[in-house]
Each structure stands twice: as C-alpha cells, then as structure tokens.
Design a protein around this motif. Sequence first.
Motif, PDB file in Angstrom:
ATOM      1  N   LEU A 200       0.969  -1.186  -0.050  1.00 23.31           N
ATOM      2  CA  LEU A 200      -0.155  -0.110  -0.004  1.00 23.31           C
ATOM      3  C   LEU A 200       0.869   1.164  -0.005  1.00 23.31           C
ATOM      4  O   LEU A 200       0.371   2.271  -0.461  1.00 23.31           O
ATOM      5  CB  LEU A 200      -1.049   0.312   1.206  1.00 23.31           C
ATOM      6  N   ALA A 201       2.035   1.220   0.530  1.00 19.18           N
ATOM      7  CA  ALA A 201       2.983   2.370   0.759  1.00 19.18           C
ATOM      8  C   ALA A 201       3.137   3.112  -0.438  1.00 19.18           C
ATOM      9  O   ALA A 201       3.414   4.353  -0.817  1.00 19.18           O
ATOM     10  CB  ALA A 201       4.243   2.010   1.545  1.00 19.18           C
ATOM     11  N   LEU A 204      -0.776   5.112  -1.932  1.00 16.26           N
ATOM     12  CA  LEU A 204      -1.692   5.758  -0.954  1.00 16.26           C
ATOM     13  C   LEU A 204      -2.589   6.851  -1.793  1.00 16.26           C
ATOM     14  O   LEU A 204      -2.010   7.497  -2.724  1.00 16.26           O
ATOM     15  CB  LEU A 204      -0.815   6.382   0.048  1.00 16.26           C
ATOM     16  N   LYS A 210      -8.271   2.292  -2.075  1.00 15.04           N
ATOM     17  CA  LYS A 210      -9.225   2.860  -1.191  1.00 15.04           C
ATOM     18  C   LYS A 210     -10.618   1.866  -1.217  1.00 15.04           C
ATOM     19  O   LYS A 210     -11.096   1.664  -0.089  1.00 15.04           O
ATOM     20  CB  LYS A 210      -9.439   4.197  -1.292  1.00 15.04           C
TER      21      LYS A 210
END
Length: 294
Positions: A200-201, A204, A210
């Motif tokens: 996920l880093a 974002l 999401k």
Amino acid sequence: MTTMAEQTAAQPVRGAEIRRHELAAFLRSRRERITPEQVGLPRGTRRRTPGLRREEVAQLSAVGVTWYTWLEQARNIQVSVQVLDALARTLLLDASERAHLFQLAGATDPTPAASCPSVTGALREMLRRLEPMPACIQNSRYDILAYNRPYGRLFGDLDAIPPEDRNCILLVYTNEEWQSALVHLEETQRMMAARLRAALAGHLGEPAWKMLLKRLKSASPAFRAHWQRYEVVGPRTKTKEYVNPYVGFLKLEHTDLWLSPELGARVVMYTAKDEQSQERLEKLYEMARTGSPA
C-alpha cells in the motif's frame, strides 16, 4: 448569434449533460427491476414503487439519500469509483452492465472485472503452458488478472466467482470455499494483510486501493483486527498446504515471478513438493481440462 468557438466549447458540456441523463435513466431502470427479496429486504404491504425505493438503494450502498436522489435527477455531482462499485453491487449488475455504469459516469473501473491491457496474449499462452501447475497473474493488490485451468480449480470454482470479486485477499477473508481450502487459515490471512499493507505504501490515495480496503473492513471483522496490527511483510517464496475440494491435500511451493522491476504485476505459480501432490495436481488439471465432475 453564437460563434464557432462558442459552439465548439459548448459541445463537451452538452455531452456531459447527456451522459448524466443516461446514467440517471440507467440507475432508475435497474433499481425498478430488483425486488426487495433479492437484496434481503422485506416487501411490506404498502409498497407502490416497482422494485427498490431510492432510500433503500442509498442505504444498501452506504450513500446519502439526498445524494442518490440527485444522481437519479441527473444533477451535476461527482461520483467516486467506490460509490459506483457499491451501486453496481446493490443493483446486482452483471459484467456488461457494470462496464456501462462506469462508462456513463466517465470513470475507470479499477477492479479485475475490467480488462487489463498488461495481460498480453503471450502471457496467457505462458499460463497455459505451465499446466498442470496452477498459475495466475496478480497485481500488488491481489487482483487475479488472468489464470490457467488448474488455478481455476485450486480453491474451488473460480469461474463461478464474478470477475469483480476475483481478488485473493478478499476471497481469503470472505469466501467460505476458499477459507475451507486453507490448512493454516488465520496465519495466511495475517500474512496477506501484512503484505497488502507493505504494498500500500506505493499506492496511497489511489481509488482502487481505497475501494478494496473499504470493502474488506466492511465485510470482515478478522481483516479489521489484522489490519490494526500494522504488520508489514515483504514477498517471499513459501510452502503452502491446501485441502482442495476435488483432489484432497496438496503441499505446494508458492513462487512469484515479477513481470517488471517494480513489485507490481507478477506470475504466481505453484509446484508440487512431493510425489503425491504432483499426482493430484495432474488429476486436478485433467478435471479442469475435460470439465469432468469431481
């Protein structure tokens, strides 16, 4: 009298307005064809509206009633991919209808239901040639972008799962058939959540990420608990143990073959760790190839 420049500038505005009205009509038509019973709601005795009411669609999709009403009134409002995804699920849209919904909204469907141009014909041929080894192509979000026949039977019947739901971490946390196939279920869930957080880093704020996280948190208390641990694990090869519903126990070696220097799309393949597992993989392949019953 309008000038040619003014007429040209007005064309995109008219096009957007037409799309909004088409979207509104499409949503109404799909809302009216669904019975309350199909989505787990009581019919009641005073229902006059054919199908679902607007407030029911809004409630099931976790959006405001006023906002959804404006959407059906073709108001000029912004619609996120998360909301479009929720509406598609509430209105029980099939793959073609889902694609139409996103097109009318001028949005790109970020789920595996959409075609992936990075999965070329050559990659699909490679998956086929890896048989009887189960193999698929995934991205860092665990979306299953393509798969061969043995992989389609590895955890059950993947063909029967809607394309937009073909995400490994979603299935491991919410699909009973996939969960039953995992010998070490909780360990696998925690590991996958940790790998997802590590990946996920680099993504974002991206709508598709999401949307996936929102769905996982909503659908699975186990995922919420594991996600709150803030564990991070990088990719690695590992021995996996499965109880396949067709051929029984399998002991396999999981390997990722990265398709680019970045840790994004990858080929996921499984090789047998012992002779019994190899024989059972071959049997699984034969079943998938011929379409024979278990």
